[in-house]
Design an enzyme around this catalytic site. Structure first.
Site, PDB file in Angstrom:
ATOM      1  N   ALA A  62      -2.177 -43.004  39.642  1.00  0.00           N
ATOM      2  CA  ALA A  62      -1.933 -44.423  39.818  1.00  0.00           C
ATOM      3  C   ALA A  62      -3.476 -44.768  40.022  1.00  0.00           C
ATOM      4  CB  ALA A  62      -1.122 -44.817  41.190  1.00  0.00           C
TER       5      ALA A  62
ATOM      6  N   ARG B 250     -13.873 -39.747  50.914  1.00  0.00           N
ATOM      7  CA  ARG B 250     -14.588 -39.515  52.347  1.00  0.00           C
ATOM      8  C   ARG B 250     -14.346 -40.821  53.012  1.00  0.00           C
ATOM      9  NH1 ARG B 250     -20.371 -37.701  53.841  1.00  0.00           N
ATOM     10  NH2 ARG B 250     -20.390 -36.681  51.762  1.00  0.00           N
TER      11      ARG B 250
ATOM     12  N   ARG C 126     -19.429 -34.499  55.407  1.00  0.00           N
ATOM     13  CA  ARG C 126     -19.197 -33.713  54.209  1.00  0.00           C
ATOM     14  C   ARG C 126     -18.371 -32.415  54.386  1.00  0.00           C
ATOM     15  NH1 ARG C 126     -20.720 -34.019  49.045  1.00  0.00           N
ATOM     16  NH2 ARG C 126     -20.925 -31.975  47.651  1.00  0.00           N
TER      17      ARG C 126
ATOM     18  N   VAL D  54     -11.846 -33.236  38.321  1.00  0.00           N
ATOM     19  CA  VAL D  54     -12.622 -34.659  38.379  1.00  0.00           C
ATOM     20  C   VAL D  54     -12.821 -35.016  39.839  1.00  0.00           C
ATOM     21  CG1 VAL D  54     -12.675 -37.118  37.825  1.00  0.00           C
ATOM     22  CG2 VAL D  54     -11.557 -35.499  35.985  1.00  0.00           C
TER      23      VAL D  54
ATOM     24  N   ASN E 296     -13.691 -35.426  43.438  1.00  0.00           N
ATOM     25  CA  ASN E 296     -14.568 -34.861  44.173  1.00  0.00           C
ATOM     26  C   ASN E 296     -14.563 -34.279  45.426  1.00  0.00           C
ATOM     27  OD1 ASN E 296     -16.848 -35.372  42.529  1.00  0.00           O
ATOM     28  ND2 ASN E 296     -16.803 -37.418  42.881  1.00  0.00           N
TER      29      ASN E 296
ATOM     30  N   ASP F  10     -21.955 -36.846  33.528  1.00  0.00           N
ATOM     31  CA  ASP F  10     -23.601 -36.730  34.137  1.00  0.00           C
ATOM     32  C   ASP F  10     -24.077 -36.408  32.570  1.00  0.00           C
ATOM     33  OD1 ASP F  10     -23.168 -36.905  36.967  1.00  0.00           O
ATOM     34  OD2 ASP F  10     -21.949 -35.093  36.442  1.00  0.00           O
TER      35      ASP F  10
ATOM     36  N   ARG G 245     -24.304 -39.630  30.761  1.00  0.00           N
ATOM     37  CA  ARG G 245     -25.144 -40.390  31.170  1.00  0.00           C
ATOM     38  C   ARG G 245     -26.435 -40.170  30.569  1.00  0.00           C
ATOM     39  NH1 ARG G 245     -22.665 -40.245  37.216  1.00  0.00           N
ATOM     40  NH2 ARG G 245     -21.223 -42.181  37.114  1.00  0.00           N
TER      41      ARG G 245
ATOM     42  N   HIS H  27     -21.992 -31.648  40.495  1.00  0.00           N
ATOM     43  CA  HIS H  27     -21.784 -32.920  40.211  1.00  0.00           C
ATOM     44  C   HIS H  27     -22.154 -33.675  41.475  1.00  0.00           C
ATOM     45  CE1 HIS H  27     -20.452 -36.976  39.172  1.00  0.00           C
ATOM     46  NE2 HIS H  27     -19.630 -36.729  40.266  1.00  0.00           N
TER      47      HIS H  27
HETATM   48  P1  NAX Z   1      -8.818 -44.061  43.124  1.00  0.00           P
HETATM   49  O1  NAX Z   1      -8.833 -43.991  44.458  1.00  0.00           O
HETATM   50  O2  NAX Z   1      -8.737 -45.335  42.348  1.00  0.00           O
HETATM   51  O3  NAX Z   1      -7.564 -42.982  42.633  1.00  0.00           O
HETATM   52  C1  NAX Z   1      -7.347 -41.659  43.341  1.00  0.00           C
HETATM   53  C2  NAX Z   1      -5.831 -41.750  43.292  1.00  0.00           C
HETATM   54  O4  NAX Z   1      -5.471 -40.303  43.628  1.00  0.00           O
HETATM   55  C3  NAX Z   1      -4.906 -42.419  44.239  1.00  0.00           C
HETATM   56  O5  NAX Z   1      -4.043 -43.065  43.633  1.00  0.00           O
HETATM   57  C4  NAX Z   1      -4.546 -41.670  45.288  1.00  0.00           C
HETATM   58  O6  NAX Z   1      -3.128 -41.803  45.706  1.00  0.00           O
HETATM   59  C5  NAX Z   1      -4.346 -40.316  44.425  1.00  0.00           C
HETATM   60  N1  NAX Z   1      -4.049 -39.103  45.116  1.00  0.00           N
HETATM   61  C6  NAX Z   1      -4.813 -38.764  46.238  1.00  0.00           C
HETATM   62  N2  NAX Z   1      -4.272 -37.318  46.648  1.00  0.00           N
HETATM   63  C7  NAX Z   1      -3.673 -36.788  46.006  1.00  0.00           C
HETATM   64  C8  NAX Z   1      -2.836 -35.825  45.708  1.00  0.00           C
HETATM   65  N3  NAX Z   1      -2.821 -34.616  46.556  1.00  0.00           N
HETATM   66  N4  NAX Z   1      -2.228 -35.729  44.702  1.00  0.00           N
HETATM   67  C9  NAX Z   1      -2.083 -36.630  43.778  1.00  0.00           C
HETATM   68  N5  NAX Z   1      -2.666 -37.879  43.665  1.00  0.00           N
HETATM   69  C10 NAX Z   1      -3.468 -37.993  44.821  1.00  0.00           C
HETATM   70  O7  NAX Z   1     -10.174 -43.017  42.697  1.00  0.00           O
HETATM   71  P2  NAX Z   1     -10.666 -42.775  41.070  1.00  0.00           P
HETATM   72  O8  NAX Z   1     -11.593 -43.917  41.169  1.00  0.00           O
HETATM   73  O9  NAX Z   1      -9.587 -42.616  40.016  1.00  0.00           O
HETATM   74  O10 NAX Z   1     -11.355 -41.470  41.278  1.00  0.00           O
HETATM   75  C11 NAX Z   1     -10.801 -40.340  41.296  1.00  0.00           C
HETATM   76  C12 NAX Z   1     -11.649 -39.041  41.997  1.00  0.00           C
HETATM   77  O11 NAX Z   1     -12.559 -38.869  40.958  1.00  0.00           O
HETATM   78  C13 NAX Z   1     -12.546 -39.490  43.192  1.00  0.00           C
HETATM   79  O12 NAX Z   1     -12.266 -38.162  44.009  1.00  0.00           O
HETATM   80  C14 NAX Z   1     -14.100 -39.758  42.629  1.00  0.00           C
HETATM   81  O13 NAX Z   1     -14.857 -39.397  43.629  1.00  0.00           O
HETATM   82  C15 NAX Z   1     -13.865 -38.698  41.504  1.00  0.00           C
HETATM   83  N6  NAX Z   1     -14.998 -39.029  40.363  1.00  0.00           N
HETATM   84  C16 NAX Z   1     -15.749 -37.922  39.751  1.00  0.00           C
HETATM   85  C17 NAX Z   1     -16.527 -37.991  38.957  1.00  0.00           C
HETATM   86  C18 NAX Z   1     -17.122 -36.847  38.123  1.00  0.00           C
HETATM   87  O14 NAX Z   1     -18.168 -37.052  37.256  1.00  0.00           O
HETATM   88  N7  NAX Z   1     -16.783 -35.553  38.458  1.00  0.00           N
HETATM   89  C19 NAX Z   1     -16.953 -39.200  38.441  1.00  0.00           C
HETATM   90  C20 NAX Z   1     -15.953 -40.380  38.675  1.00  0.00           C
HETATM   91  C21 NAX Z   1     -15.335 -40.398  40.137  1.00  0.00           C
HETATM   92  O15 NAX Z   1     -16.087 -40.826  41.044  1.00  0.00           O
END
Ligand code: NAX
Length: 340
Positions: free
Chosen positions: A13, A92, A98, A129, A131, A159, A162, A187
């Protein structure tokens, strides 16, 4: 028509999922002839929002979607899955160190690793994906002793993309003119975008840019792009992250066509990196598998940068070491990865 493949997406979601789900359903991951069953995972408070996303998926009437299910636990959500995008993670919070972030996520990803171990297809390919992605992938993989550690990867393709896009833009070239860019390491801002092997229009990239620009502008711009996007947009990268996740998994499954791409994968010690950490390497994908490119020349400048990001990953592993199960034998190349 082919048999459907089962695709799990956690954080379904969230913002990245709001793009990636529609790309997967439209056939951008596995092709226009491959049906998919979507197994969507969220935490209980987000199930209502997830139902809204499901309504929109239904309303697209995608011809390739053979089924959609929603789950608030990984044991059901990962049943028989062929592909798992682990996007959901604990963000966070205010005042959170951290180390706390690493530990909170270690709990989530150890549970997901166990569930993949017990319920997913034996050939499952996993992309983390959420973090801190590299260390989350390490935790998930270490909690799945019956799977090959190489089935667990983390995303540095954003990355990589980009690095390609920003270089192409700087030289007024097309992204397709750019080859052999490499992201080494974590990352995080310590990642090392390496242009020593890169070419633009078949000529060395570093001969076409100013060295000072490369070291003082390009490297930090790529490494800190995520923060710049948050600053500009007031929200983190979502569409570009979704595209990168598709690129990572599509290349892994269907091949990168001989091109070098960056994937964070379990280190086998190549290039002097600590064995076992999930480190971004240059890879070539073929036959449903990836192979770390060997023999890339490493300058003294590169060696220092590669070591710095390696140290960060070793430190991250140290912060959660008490939550890791005992190390099992690393079964490199033990499992075949047939193409979809
Ligand atoms: P959002 O906060 O919009 O969505 C994350 C969703 O994960 C929320 O709906 C939450 O309810 C759900 N969630 C949390 N814990 C869960 C669990 N245990 N089981 C199932 N669902 C769970 O974040 P969004 O912008 O979609 O980013 C998601 C993640 O990607 C973040 O951790 C973000 O830091 C990371 N990213 C990683 C990137 C990469 O290059 N590796 C880049 C993009 C992004 O920043």
């Amino acid at each position: 028509m082919k048999q459907p493949l089962r695709i799990a997406v956690t954080g379904a979601a969230g913002a990245i999922s709001y793009t990636i789900l529609f790309k997967i359903a439209a056939g951008e991951l596995l092709g226009k002839d491959q049906p998919v069953i979507l197994q969507l995972l969220e935490i209980p408070p987000a199930m209502k929002a997830l139902n809204g996303v499901v309504m929109e998926l239904i309303d697209c009437a995608f011809p390739l979607v053979a089924g959609i299910s929603t789950h608030d636990n990984p044991e059901d959500g990962f049943k028989d899955v062929d592909v798992a995008f682990l996007i959901g993670a604990r963000p966070r919070g205010p005042g959170m160190e951290r180390a706390d972030l690493l530990k909170e996520n270690a709990k989530i990803f150890s549970g997901q690793g166990k569930a993949l171990n017990n319920f997913a297809s034996r050939q499952v390919r996993v992309l983390v994906v959420g973090n801190p992605a590299n260390t989350n992938a390490l935790i998930a993989g270490r909690n799945a002793p019956d799977l090959d550690p190489r089935q667990f990867t983390a995303m540095t393709r954003l990355d990589h993309n980009r690095a390609v896009g920003i270089l192409a833009n700087h030289l007024s070239a097309a992204p397709t003119d750019v080859e052999n860019v490499i992201i080494w390491g974590n990352h995080s801002p310590t990642q090392y975008p390496d242009l020593h092997k890169a070419t633009v229009k078949d000529l060395p990239a570093l001969a076409q840019v100013d060295r000072t620009w490369y070291e003082n502008d390009y490297i930090p711009t790529v490494a800190k792009r995520g923060a710049a996007i948050i600053d500009a947009r007031g929200a983190s990268s979502a569409a570009s992250a979704a595209q990168a996740a598709i690129d990572h998994m599509r290349d892994w499954m269907l091949g990168s066509g001989g091109k070098v791409v960056s994937m964070a994968v379990p280190s086998d010690g190549s290039y002097g990196i600590a064995s076992g950490v999930i480190y971004s390497y240059p890879v070539v994908c073929a036959d449903g598998d990836y192979r770390v490119l060997q023999g890339v020349p490493v300058s003294d400048f590169s060696r220092g940068k590669m070591a710095e990001t390696n140290h960060e990953l070793v430190d991250e592993r140290g912060a959660i070491v008490d939550l890791l199960p005992a190390e099992t034998e690393v079964k490199f190349n033990a499992v075949s990865h047939p193409t979809a």
